[in-house]
Design a protein around this motif. Structure first.
Motif, mmCIF file in Angstrom:
data_model
loop_
_atom_site.group_PDB
_atom_site.id
_atom_site.type_symbol
_atom_site.label_atom_id
_atom_site.label_comp_id
_atom_site.label_asym_id
_atom_site.label_seq_id
_atom_site.Cartn_x
_atom_site.Cartn_y
_atom_site.Cartn_z
ATOM 1 N N THR A 565 27.555 -2.227 -1.861
ATOM 2 C CA THR A 565 29.001 -2.331 -1.988
ATOM 3 C C THR A 565 29.585 -3.617 -2.106
ATOM 4 O O THR A 565 29.068 -4.559 -1.325
ATOM 5 N N GLU A 566 30.539 -3.781 -2.949
ATOM 6 C CA GLU A 566 31.363 -4.965 -3.115
ATOM 7 C C GLU A 566 32.098 -5.358 -2.023
ATOM 8 O O GLU A 566 32.411 -4.348 -1.138
ATOM 9 N N ARG A 567 32.206 -6.577 -1.585
ATOM 10 C CA ARG A 567 32.950 -7.243 -0.507
ATOM 11 C C ARG A 567 32.308 -6.758 0.790
ATOM 12 O O ARG A 567 33.076 -6.828 1.825
ATOM 13 N N ALA A 568 31.219 -6.299 0.895
ATOM 14 C CA ALA A 568 30.608 -5.730 2.046
ATOM 15 C C ALA A 568 30.597 -6.853 3.384
ATOM 16 O O ALA A 568 30.128 -6.542 4.410
ATOM 17 N N ASP A 569 30.679 -8.226 2.920
ATOM 18 C CA ASP A 569 30.532 -9.125 3.982
ATOM 19 C C ASP A 569 31.733 -9.114 4.959
ATOM 20 O O ASP A 569 31.785 -9.756 6.081
ATOM 21 N N GLN A 570 32.984 -8.297 4.523
ATOM 22 C CA GLN A 570 33.919 -8.366 5.476
ATOM 23 C C GLN A 570 34.624 -6.878 5.547
ATOM 24 O O GLN A 570 34.451 -6.459 4.226
ATOM 25 N N CYS A 571 35.282 -6.377 6.357
ATOM 26 C CA CYS A 571 36.033 -5.347 6.162
ATOM 27 C C CYS A 571 37.267 -5.629 5.610
ATOM 28 O O CYS A 571 37.561 -6.686 5.207
ATOM 29 N N ASN A 572 38.012 -4.319 5.330
ATOM 30 C CA ASN A 572 39.352 -4.598 4.297
ATOM 31 C C ASN A 572 40.269 -5.431 5.238
ATOM 32 O O ASN A 572 41.471 -5.476 4.543
ATOM 33 N N HIS A 573 40.224 -5.452 6.654
ATOM 34 C CA HIS A 573 41.104 -6.308 7.524
ATOM 35 C C HIS A 573 40.613 -7.796 7.352
ATOM 36 O O HIS A 573 41.373 -8.691 7.864
ATOM 37 N N GLY A 574 39.601 -8.296 6.686
ATOM 38 C CA GLY A 574 39.051 -9.611 6.718
ATOM 39 C C GLY A 574 38.116 -9.877 7.577
ATOM 40 O O GLY A 574 37.721 -11.151 7.841
ATOM 41 N N ARG A 575 37.740 -9.034 8.588
ATOM 42 C CA ARG A 575 36.585 -9.252 9.482
ATOM 43 C C ARG A 575 35.281 -9.053 9.258
ATOM 44 O O ARG A 575 34.870 -8.505 8.434
ATOM 45 N N PRO A 576 34.434 -10.216 9.785
ATOM 46 C CA PRO A 576 33.098 -10.159 8.998
ATOM 47 C C PRO A 576 32.386 -8.893 9.719
ATOM 48 O O PRO A 576 32.661 -8.352 10.684
ATOM 49 N N THR A 577 31.620 -8.228 8.728
ATOM 50 C CA THR A 577 30.799 -7.162 9.135
ATOM 51 C C THR A 577 29.158 -7.119 9.711
ATOM 52 O O THR A 577 28.816 -6.345 10.040
ATOM 53 N N TRP A 578 28.765 -8.418 9.319
ATOM 54 C CA TRP A 578 27.451 -8.666 9.882
ATOM 55 C C TRP A 578 27.002 -10.199 9.981
ATOM 56 O O TRP A 578 27.808 -11.027 9.559
ATOM 57 N N THR A 579 26.129 -10.514 10.614
ATOM 58 C CA THR A 579 25.683 -11.788 10.744
ATOM 59 C C THR A 579 24.205 -12.017 10.910
ATOM 60 O O THR A 579 23.467 -10.830 11.211
ATOM 61 N N GLN A 580 23.498 -13.075 10.695
ATOM 62 C CA GLN A 580 22.309 -13.233 10.839
ATOM 63 C C GLN A 580 21.783 -14.553 12.257
ATOM 64 O O GLN A 580 22.568 -15.345 12.038
ATOM 65 N N LEU A 581 20.930 -14.079 12.878
ATOM 66 C CA LEU A 581 20.199 -15.092 13.668
ATOM 67 C C LEU A 581 18.848 -15.162 13.219
ATOM 68 O O LEU A 581 17.879 -14.122 13.549
ATOM 69 N N SER A 582 18.601 -16.350 12.684
ATOM 70 C CA SER A 582 17.210 -16.640 11.990
ATOM 71 C C SER A 582 16.089 -17.041 13.472
ATOM 72 O O SER A 582 16.568 -17.007 14.806
ATOM 73 N N VAL A 583 14.888 -16.841 13.311
ATOM 74 C CA VAL A 583 13.879 -17.027 14.102
ATOM 75 C C VAL A 583 13.987 -18.395 14.765
ATOM 76 O O VAL A 583 13.773 -18.554 15.950
#
Length: 594
Positions: A565-583
């Motif tokens: 999905t395009e622009r899936a890094d944030q919702c349509n309100h501009g809030r981030p949808t996911w994040t990463q915690l590396s090892v």
């Protein structure tokens, strides 16, 4: 009073009022001349906020002795010779008014040594008096010193601010100029103290370092490259990620053929391109460069050259919107992409995912698009049992792992926890599903257009003749969104059909707003924005809510949808949808390897 010819000194002072607003204006004009001279190194010194002394030194081509006095006379320039040159201006300065205007309200000296010359020469001006060139010691290039700015116009000097305020304006101007020409080094000093020293940046890594030095390391780390071209236009630079929005439009730099401008058309196009990914009231951050044929833009529209006129404003607006919108559409989980920051810079007070009441949503079905792989095939945290041997992780067997990995479970009824090749992925399931549904709804309307709702009683409204002509010219465009209207008479429009999704809206006000946009910008997206607002509301109400228990198959299906999905890094309100915690980040939290 009889008509009379103004004295030359008064003419220069009037011109100075248009060109020289404050010390920062002096620095801008002098540095632009240095850039036009091919300087690779420019040094700027200011004392007393620039009112007491401004110095600009460069290593450019220099000015010959017999042209020094001419350089301080009005309308003398080496950059244009004919009307054809004026219509294709490719330099930053071309009017020939800056130096004489500055000299008329200050004590100015110019010292220069041209390329290949054995000697340097200096000429001084004291308000209205211009001295003769005298020998001087100087390396190749030019040094201009401006002392006692506005000493002979005390009314102007009284309008100056405190030294600290004037210095902040100078620093802001120099930073903007440093972004306009990466191949030139810039050094700014205040009262003998160096504020910053930027080296020439020739390669991409060096340009990114300068971007971080000028705009901040956070912007450089949370921005994406853009390089789009079409129909003789090219847009390059950096776009701030939607999660890096600002409360003020203070980090927006736009350059046309190397010239820093402020233009409402450009601001409007950039704002619209970010509309789907920003919180309401937030402003995007960007540093972008538009390259185009100089004949298609008039840079002679304002004395300070901050504003320009585009010959085809509508096409420029459309190109900027499409280029930026297309670049932002790529902000989705993909191989090698950086996740949004783990700590958002702002939060929504009306965050629907924070709802903690009992779940009232009907059961929803996520289609499991692929079987969940056995646990033995998931990327694992392979580490040694000793603190001295941190972790020896092989990536060879993890190359086929999706970007968002595979779901492990839910946390607090709000977050999906997943494991990928890099470590732990945390997904806000409501925000992610909201974006997926929103993009699907938009896509469903993009093919055949928005459905219309015929009116039982057509609406008749009176407009100006210009607005009626615009409505008639753009009738096919309006029809794509469900509007059907006719022109009856020179100033009367009859609306026979409205978009089905907007049938309860104030049709007359909406149409007048659209015509206003068409008259000012040459285009309008109000219909699309209003429809998208409704689609966003529908997606928000249809998305999975907090405390909804999902199966592992449903969670994995949502992760796969996000990756497509395009622009899936944030919702349509501009809030981030996911994040990463590396090892390694997890190791640091638990002091592993110490």
């Amino acid at each position: 009073m009889p008509i009379r010819q103004l004295p030359a000194q008064l003419i220069d002072q009037i011109a100075a009022g248009e060109v020289v607003e404050r010390p920062a204006s002096v620095i801008k004009e002098l540095v632009e001349n240095s850039l036009d001279a091919g300087a690779t190194r420019i040094e700027i010194e200011v004392d007393g906020g620039g009112l007491r002394r401004c110095l600009v030194r460069d290593d450019g081509c220099g000015i010959p002795r017999d042209e020094l006095a001419l350089a301080l006379s009005r309308h003398a320039t080496s950059k244009i010779t004919s009307l054809e040159d004026l219509e294709r201006v490719g330099t930053l300065g071309f009017r020939g008014e800056a130096l004489p205007s500055i000299a008329s309200v200050s004590r100015l000296s110019v010292t220069s040594r041209p390329v290949g010359a054995d000697d340097a020469w200096q000429v001084e001006s004291d308000g209205s008096r211009l001295g003769s060139p005298v020998p001087a010691a100087h390396p190749q290039g030019t040094t201009i010193v401006v002392r006692d700015l506005f000493f002979n116009t005390p009314a102007r000097r009284r309008f100056m601010r405190a030294e600290r305020t004037e210095l902040s304006h100078v620093e802001r101007v120099v930073r903007r100029l440093a972004l306009s020409c990466f191949t030139t080094g810039f050094r700014l000093s205040r009262d003998g103290k160096v504020l910053f020293d930027l080296r020439p940046a020739a390669d991409p890594a060096a340009r990114l370092r300068r971007l971080g030095e000028v705009c901040g390391e956070l912007f450089a780390a949370q921005s994406m490259d853009i390089d789009q071209g079409a129909a003789g236009l090219r847009l390059t630079g950096w776009l701030g990620l939607p999660t890096f929005s600002r409360s003020q439009p203070d980090l927006q730099y736009f350059f046309v053929n190397g010239r820093m401008i402020r233009d409402r058309l450009v601001t409007h196009a950039m704002r619209q391109a970010y509309a789907d990914v920003l919180f309401h009231g937030r402003h995007p951050a960007y540093v972008v460069y538009l390259e185009m044929d100089p004949a298609l833009v008039d840079v002679n529209a304002h004395p300070t050259k901050h504003e320009v006129r585009f010959r085809d404003a509508r096409s420029i607006h459309g190109f900027l919107y499409r280029a930026v919108e297309q670049a932002l559409a790529g902000t989705r989980p993909a191989a090698g992409s950086a996740p949004p920051p783990a700590t958002p810079r702002f939060a929504s007070e009306a965050d629907s995912s924070a709802w903690t009441g009992p779940a009232r949503q009907d059961a929803m079905r996520f289609a499991a698009r692929e079987p969940v792989p056995p646990e033995s095939s998931w990327p694992a945290f392979t580490g040694a049992g000793s603190d001295d041997d941190v972790h020896d992780r092989s990536q060879a067997a993890q190359d086929d792992t999706p970007t968002l990995g595979y779901a492990l479970g839910q946390l607090g009824g709000i977050y999906i926890l997943a494991q990928n090749r890099d470590g732990l992925v945390i997904v806000d399931m409501h925000a992610a599903h909201e974006r997926v549904l929103y993009e699907r709804l938009k896509h469903s309307l993009s093919g055949s257009g928005a459905p219309g709702q015929p009116l039982l009683v057509p609406i008749s409204l009176r407009v100006s003749t210009t607005e009626a002509e615009l409505a008639e010219a753009f009738a096919p465009d309006l029809a794509q969104f469900g509007f059907e209207l006719d022109r009856r008479g020179p100033d009367v429009l009859v609306v026979r059909q409205v978009p089905a999704l907007l049938q309860s809206a104030d049709t007359e006000s909406l149409l007048r707003d659209i015509l206003s946009d068409l008259a000012e910008q040459g285009s309008s997206r109000r219909l699309e924005e209003r429809i998208n607002q409704l689609l966003g509301t529908m997606a928000c109400h249809g998305a999975v809510r907090a405390n909804r228990q999902l199966t592992v198959a449903e969670m994995n299906a949502l992760l796969r949808d996000m990756e497509q999905t395009e622009r899936a890094d944030q919702c349509n309100h501009g809030r981030p949808t996911w994040t990463q915690l590396s090892v390694p980040e997890l190791d640091k939290l638990f002091l592993r390897g110490r």
